[in-house]
Design a protein around this motif. Sequence first.
Motif, short mmCIF file in Angstrom:
data_model
loop_
_atom_site.label_atom_id
_atom_site.label_comp_id
_atom_site.label_asym_id
_atom_site.label_seq_id
_atom_site.Cartn_x
_atom_site.Cartn_y
_atom_site.Cartn_z
N LYS A 96 33.09 10.61 -13.72
CA LYS A 96 33.09 9.25 -14.21
C LYS A 96 32.88 8.26 -13.06
O LYS A 96 33.20 8.56 -11.90
CB LYS A 96 34.40 8.95 -14.94
N PRO A 97 32.35 7.08 -13.37
CA PRO A 97 32.11 6.07 -12.32
C PRO A 97 33.40 5.66 -11.62
O PRO A 97 34.47 5.65 -12.23
CB PRO A 97 31.51 4.90 -13.10
N GLU A 98 33.29 5.32 -10.35
CA GLU A 98 34.41 4.87 -9.55
C GLU A 98 34.12 3.47 -9.01
O GLU A 98 32.97 3.07 -8.87
CB GLU A 98 34.65 5.83 -8.37
N PHE A 99 35.18 2.74 -8.68
CA PHE A 99 35.00 1.40 -8.12
C PHE A 99 34.42 1.47 -6.72
O PHE A 99 34.81 2.33 -5.91
CB PHE A 99 36.34 0.65 -8.09
N VAL A 100 33.49 0.56 -6.43
CA VAL A 100 32.92 0.47 -5.08
C VAL A 100 33.91 -0.24 -4.17
O VAL A 100 34.93 -0.78 -4.62
CB VAL A 100 31.59 -0.32 -5.11
N HIS A 101 33.63 -0.24 -2.89
CA HIS A 101 34.32 -1.09 -1.94
C HIS A 101 33.35 -2.19 -1.52
O HIS A 101 32.14 -1.95 -1.39
CB HIS A 101 34.79 -0.31 -0.72
#
Length: 424
Positions: A374-379
């Motif tokens: 699943k997609p993850e948050f970027v920094h």
Amino acid sequence: MHDLRSIRENPAAFDAALARRGLDPVAERIVALDEERRALTTQVQAAQSRRNEASKAIGQAMGQGDKERAEALKAEVAELKSTMPALEERERALGEELDGLLATVPNLPAADVPEGADETDNVEVLTWGEKRTFDFTPKEHADLGPALGLDFETGAKLSGARFTFLRGDMARLHRAIAQFMLDTQTRENGYTECNPPVLVNDAAMYGTDKLPKFAEDSFKTTDGRWLIPTSEVSLTASVAGEILPDLAEPMRLTAHTLCFRSEAGAAGKDTRGFIRQHQFEKVELVSICRPEDSEAEHERMTGCAEGILKALGLPYRKVLLCTGDMGFGARKTYDLEVWLPGQGAYREISSCSNTGDFQARRMNARYRPAGGGKPEFVHTLNGSGLAVGRTLVAVLENYQQADGSVRVPEVLAPYMGGVAELRP
């Protein structure tokens, strides 16, 4: 924005991190609001499900001739319809209260950020360059500049305090500095040049943590848009709501834009000169990357900003900000402070921050790992590469001569059309 699951699982660690910033604990209130809201959500969903079941059962009861049961079901549906709006409104209000609370809680500092109360607790990492020895008393730019085209009086006449009118070769030098910065960041450092809007909506400001905390420090137009305090807002918010590909390499963006700040929180500070203006220009650096890459990207970004100062031959120092001096959205920040001989002091010229996933959560910016899942948050990271006006100030003070003229740094010569110095 913060991860609610993380706060629920370890509220003590959350409060301990806030304490490093000198803030009171807030996890208990967040968890209580979250639990009440989730309980109401469950209650609303159960009521909706039961209403749908009962409504369907009414038709079945009528078809079977069971009028008594049908009437009882109708009464139940009516009762659910009358009570559900209050539950839904309470659920909505709790959600708004929780979101509002979370929006006012700053980012948690990285583990290697020094603890401290204010700028006096910042840690000097390095100094670069030799401070020039003058055989005359160097002037501050505010005294040196007017004879060279730094026109404070006309700026004030047109717009009031904290505005300046640049003329002739002074205006050209200002433009040359910005062009040199952009060329360096794009040609040598791999940033993609952008030309973003300087008017943005609430969502862009909120996503980059400028709202609600910094509303009073920003200018708002009559139609409800905001004048950007820095193109960090436009560049970072360009990925809001998106799911990016793997980001094997960080996305690096730069822009030279006008910036606007009301300086509501800076009353009485730097009212003289070109240091703190309502309207100014910056070459901004923004990076969007995977979480595991953000620390290295932070060091790289700061080095890109340092490179401009080195190329211009301007002495500076690099400072790691303490928890009490760090910006609202940052988890770690380096400030670059340039030496101003006229003032006899170092002054901030760039601030490079790693915000982790703090902004990404606010704007729902994610990436999809190459291996799937699943997609993850970027920094997200941002920094000045550099502030153009403050760089102009540094050039004026460091390259001034006894007769009141100012030499043009060698790297700016290609942008100055043969002008080698500014003369009164």
